[in-house]
Enzyme design. Structure first.
Site, PDB file in Angstrom:
ATOM      1  CB  THR A   1      -4.484  28.541  12.636  1.00 27.79           C
ATOM      2  OG1 THR A   1      -3.960  27.597  11.705  1.00 27.79           O
ATOM      3  CG2 THR A   1      -3.549  28.582  13.824  1.00 27.79           C
TER       4      THR A   1
ATOM      5  CE1 TYR B   1       0.020  31.876  12.254  1.00 29.36           C
ATOM      6  CE2 TYR B   1      -0.456  29.581  11.704  1.00 29.36           C
ATOM      7  CZ  TYR B   1      -0.841  30.912  11.753  1.00 29.36           C
ATOM      8  OH  TYR B   1      -2.092  31.272  11.318  1.00 29.36           O
TER       9      TYR B   1
END
Ligand code: UFG
Length: 323
Positions: free
Chosen positions: A115, A139
């Site tokens: 990501t 995250y």
């Protein structure tokens, strides 16, 4: 056969379709904690959990797996701040379980779903792969940890991997077989379309005082079918003996929250009520990526690189789902 871990989720299901259309046989491995069983329209489904090494071993014993794609991760950035243990266990420890079994069975090709959140607050736009990686959420930190693990495993165990750092995955399968569906939904485009169809009263705009032309956040939306093509290219690259590498996946175009809402009004023909709210903590003002590297090395070309196409396909799926 290709093992798609987390293949019942939004992105994994689109890749599952793409691989099957291109003649690959797939096994979808998913615990259905967030995935949707009705998204598994191709390949073979095996329900199981990455937290259980025996569950993973059973799959590798049963099928002649040659490569793995890994999408099974929790993806709510805010939740990762509230409950980091949940995120590190699922996104990091469980990935170690998967890698352990891959090595046991001598399966050494992996495409990993990473990501742009691994970059943290950008110091330069567009963000290239050389941009410093200073993630600001558990995250993002968990995804970066896995990237580092992969790099170490690649050196030590000859694992060949490609990490794809997505910007904002959006849109839906153009045939509307599958689309974006999260529970709870936190992503901008599905929430706007909920407001367009009357499932929600309005869309909240998180922050209108950013240092951007219209004051709202800018993101690089990349169509999920283009993401799926990139995974296919990454797999073919590894099958051809390509060395381990990492690539950004975005369109290189930024659109503000206001622009996305305005475009959605035009496409749906519905009045979408927007309410201005405070900023959402942790949102960088602008995230736009350079995907020159993947274009050059893997020959990836996005086909749905227009915001209208992204919203149109998402709307088509949204309407079908409501019928
Ligand atoms: N937004 C709103 N209102 C909403 C929802 C979102 O204004 O109801 C705004 C957000 O503040 C942000 C933009 O719309 O500026 C896009 O938000 P999304 O939640 O759709 O996507 P994010 O950019 O937060 O998240 C994406 C991926 C994450 C990844 C993150 C990296 O979905 O997995 O990029 O920053 F971690």
């Amino acid at each position: 056969m290709i093992l798609i871990v987390g293949g019942a989720g939004y992105i994994g299901a689109h890749i599952n379709k793409q691989l099957n259309l291109n003649g690959y046989e797939t096994i979808v491995f998913d615990n259905l904690s967030y995935g949707h069983e009705d998204f598994i329209k191709w390949g073979t489904f095996e329900r199981g959990d990455l937290g259980d090494v025996e569950d993973i071993r059973k799959i590798f014993e049963k099928y002649p797996i040659t490569a793995v794609m890994h999408f099974a991760a929790f993806t709510f950035v805010g939740e990762s701040v509230e409950d980091p243990q949940r995120y590190y266990k699922n996104n990091v420890c469980n990935t170690l379980n998967l890698l352990q079994v891959m090595l046991e069975f001598d399966v050494k090709k992996l495409v990993f779903s990473s990501t742009c959140a691994t970059y943290g607050d950008p110091v330069e736009i567009p963000i290239t792969e050389q941009h410093p990686q200073n993630p600001i959420s558990p995250y993002g930190r968990g995804k970066l940890m896995v990237e580092n693990v992969l790099s170490d495993y690649s050196r030590a165990y000859n694992l060949h991997y490609v990490s794809l750092r997505y910007f904002n995955a959006a849109g839906a399968d153009p045939d509307a077989d599958i689309g974006e569906l999260h529970n709870p939904e936190t992503h901008l485009i599905p929430l706007i379309l909920d407001a367009a169809s009357g499932c929600r009263d309005n869309i909240k705009i998180f922050g209108t005082d950013y240092n951007t032309p219209d004051g709202t956040c800018i993101r690089d939306y990349v169509h999920v079918t283009d993401l799926a093509h990139a995974h296919l290219k990454a797999l073919q690259y590894l099958e051809d003996g390509g060395k381990s590498d990492y690539f950004n996946l975005g369109n290189g175009n930024g659109f503000s929250v206001n622009e996305v809402i305005e475009k959605s009004r035009k496409i749906t023909g519905n009045d979408i009520k927007a309410i201005e709210e405070d900023r959402r903590p942790g949102d960088p003002p602008i995230l736009v990526g350079s995907s020159d590297k993947i274009r050059k090395i893997l020959g990836w070309e996005p086909k749905y690189d227009d915001l209208s196409l992204i919203i149109e396909t998402a709307w088509k799926w949204h309407q079908k789902r409501e019928k």
